[in-house]
Write an enzyme that holds these catalytic residues in place. Sequence first.
Site, short mmCIF file in Angstrom:
data_model
loop_
_atom_site.label_atom_id
_atom_site.label_comp_id
_atom_site.label_asym_id
_atom_site.label_seq_id
_atom_site.Cartn_x
_atom_site.Cartn_y
_atom_site.Cartn_z
CB THR A 44 -0.93 0.01 1.24
OG1 THR A 44 -1.82 -1.09 1.13
CG2 THR A 44 -1.73 1.30 1.31
CB CYS A 50 3.13 6.66 2.40
SG CYS A 50 2.57 5.35 3.47
CE LYS A 53 0.45 11.05 2.05
NZ LYS A 53 -0.07 10.25 3.13
CE LYS A 54 5.70 14.84 2.21
NZ LYS A 54 6.81 14.36 3.04
N GLY A 178 -15.88 10.56 5.28
CA GLY A 178 -14.88 10.30 6.31
C GLY A 178 -14.10 11.57 6.57
N GLY A 180 -10.88 11.29 8.38
CA GLY A 180 -9.65 10.78 8.99
C GLY A 180 -8.45 11.18 8.14
CE1 TYR A 181 -2.40 9.65 10.16
CE2 TYR A 181 -4.28 8.57 11.20
CZ TYR A 181 -2.99 9.04 11.26
OH TYR A 181 -2.26 8.90 12.41
CG MET A 184 -8.87 15.42 7.58
SD MET A 184 -10.25 16.50 7.10
CE MET A 184 -9.48 18.11 7.19
CD GLU A 185 -2.48 12.08 4.53
OE1 GLU A 185 -2.59 11.10 3.76
OE2 GLU A 185 -1.62 12.14 5.44
NE ARG A 202 -18.18 6.83 12.17
CZ ARG A 202 -17.85 5.60 12.50
NH1 ARG A 202 -18.66 4.62 12.20
NH2 ARG A 202 -16.73 5.33 13.12
N GLY A 267 -11.80 4.31 6.70
CA GLY A 267 -11.00 3.33 7.42
C GLY A 267 -10.56 2.17 6.54
CB ALA A 346 2.74 13.59 10.01
CG HIS A 442 16.13 33.87 14.74
ND1 HIS A 442 14.76 33.87 14.92
CD2 HIS A 442 16.46 35.07 14.23
CE1 HIS A 442 14.28 35.05 14.54
NE2 HIS A 442 15.28 35.79 14.11
CD GLU A 447 13.19 31.13 15.94
OE1 GLU A 447 14.04 31.53 16.75
OE2 GLU A 447 12.92 31.76 14.89
#
Length: 453
Positions: A44, A50, A53-54, A178, A180-181, A184-185, A202, A267, A346, A442, A447
């Site tokens: 997957t 991952c 998607k990224k 949904g 979830g991860y 939202m991505e 839901r 899910g 993340a 900085h 920071e």
Amino acid sequence: MAEQEFDYDLFVIGAGSGGVRASRIAASHGARVAVAEEYRVGGTCVIRGCVPKKLLVYGSHFAEELQDAANYGWTVEKMSFDWPTLRDAVLKDVDRLNTAYTSTLENNKVERFLERATVTGPNTVRLGGSGREISARYILVATGAWPVMPDFPGNEHCITSNEVFHLENLPKRVVISGAGYIAMEFAGIFNALGCHVTVVNRSETILRGYDESLRDRLLQITMARGIEYKFNCPFEKVEKQADGSLQVFLAGQPDPLAADIVLVATGRLPKTDGLGLETAGIELGAQGEIPVDDHGRTACDSIYAVGDVTNRVQLTPIAIREGHAFADRVFGGKDTSVSYDCIPSAVFSQPPLAGVGLTESQARQAFGGNIKVYSSDFRPMKNIFGHRPERGLYKMIVEATSERVLGIHMIGPEAPEILQAAAIAVKAGLTKADFDATVALHPSMAEELVLMR
Ligand code: NDP
């Protein structure tokens, strides 16, 4: 059956993150290893998770960068976006990784069977294509998880994260089920690419399990960016119109939502259907997961399972660690195990958020009043210059008496990159004083980690 009578020392079912790592490490310890994979090597994460998607997140982020470019003196003429170009480039990279993973197996002399395998007993598997029966001293099940498609009329018109990477055209209107991860991505990706996005859940919660203040911040920012939300709205049905568009009917909502695609991200469940584990006396759990002990061993001594199929922590680095620890323990004679403490994670939403350790509410439950919360609510320099009002938020949860850091949570540009380093400190049990004693780097967003009040 005597040891030498087995065809292999290890037969792995599933060549994803956990299976490939276990195969490679077991082979490096001298085991004769074979792996069966019914789709493509990589699993997957590499094939439809991952990594692609990224890349889509990177691709979509150019919208913001190009908008900001003018402030830095750049003129970008005739700006346009071509979805097939991005899609095909991403899929080409998936091919590259598929080849790289295959080479890893080849270089380690792991035999590959590109077909489905099912368990037929404690030490035997059957290959789906040829029907060939193979014996192995150990069997490792690493078949991962699969997206859930809830049962509602018209669900055949919806897609999951498996199909979303292959869209022919960029949709104008996207409805996502949904929050979830994955929801939202992809909401962030499609929104940045200019699609109209509606996230439907839901409940009234996004990203359950993440720190509440961060979730609120993400909700605010994404709403300001144009993502719409419908909460407490279960799907009733989806209808396909004559022009190919979709109508999404939600419980309690008088009007349906119009959509070009409906992405269901509700899910992922362990992929154990028809695996034949009952032939080895293994009973599946309520979610279809394979119950295992701390070392990945199932109810059958010769069969182990790692990764999403055990439904413990559905994250690639965990599957990799579990596969590695299994191979080191069983074939390398090492007493290794996986620590599930302080796992950083993340969400590559836009902006992204990341966290490690206890959230504020989890810490309150575990430590009562004996916690302190430090935070920094700041406007990243990049956003000031880009005339974006969006603010970052970092939070540190500390045990009041010892000042030991229990959790760090952050939302803002590059949050996952920054959190990885902070996770080392949390895992090592450092205190707020250790952070305070570290000089700020900085100017950076990171920071803020050592400047929290
Ligand atoms: P999640 O578990 O993250 O979210 C599922 C969402 O669907 C929640 O909003 C949940 O609502 C809702 N939901 C659950 N069941 C139903 C149902 N039967 N009907 C309607 N809504 C439902 O799942 P995802 O599919 O987004 O991701 C699967 C897993 O993949 C994640 O748990 C994560 O481990 C992994 N992943 C990790 C990523 C990363 O590390 N960045 C990226 C993508 C995936 P509610 O919360 O209200 O219950």
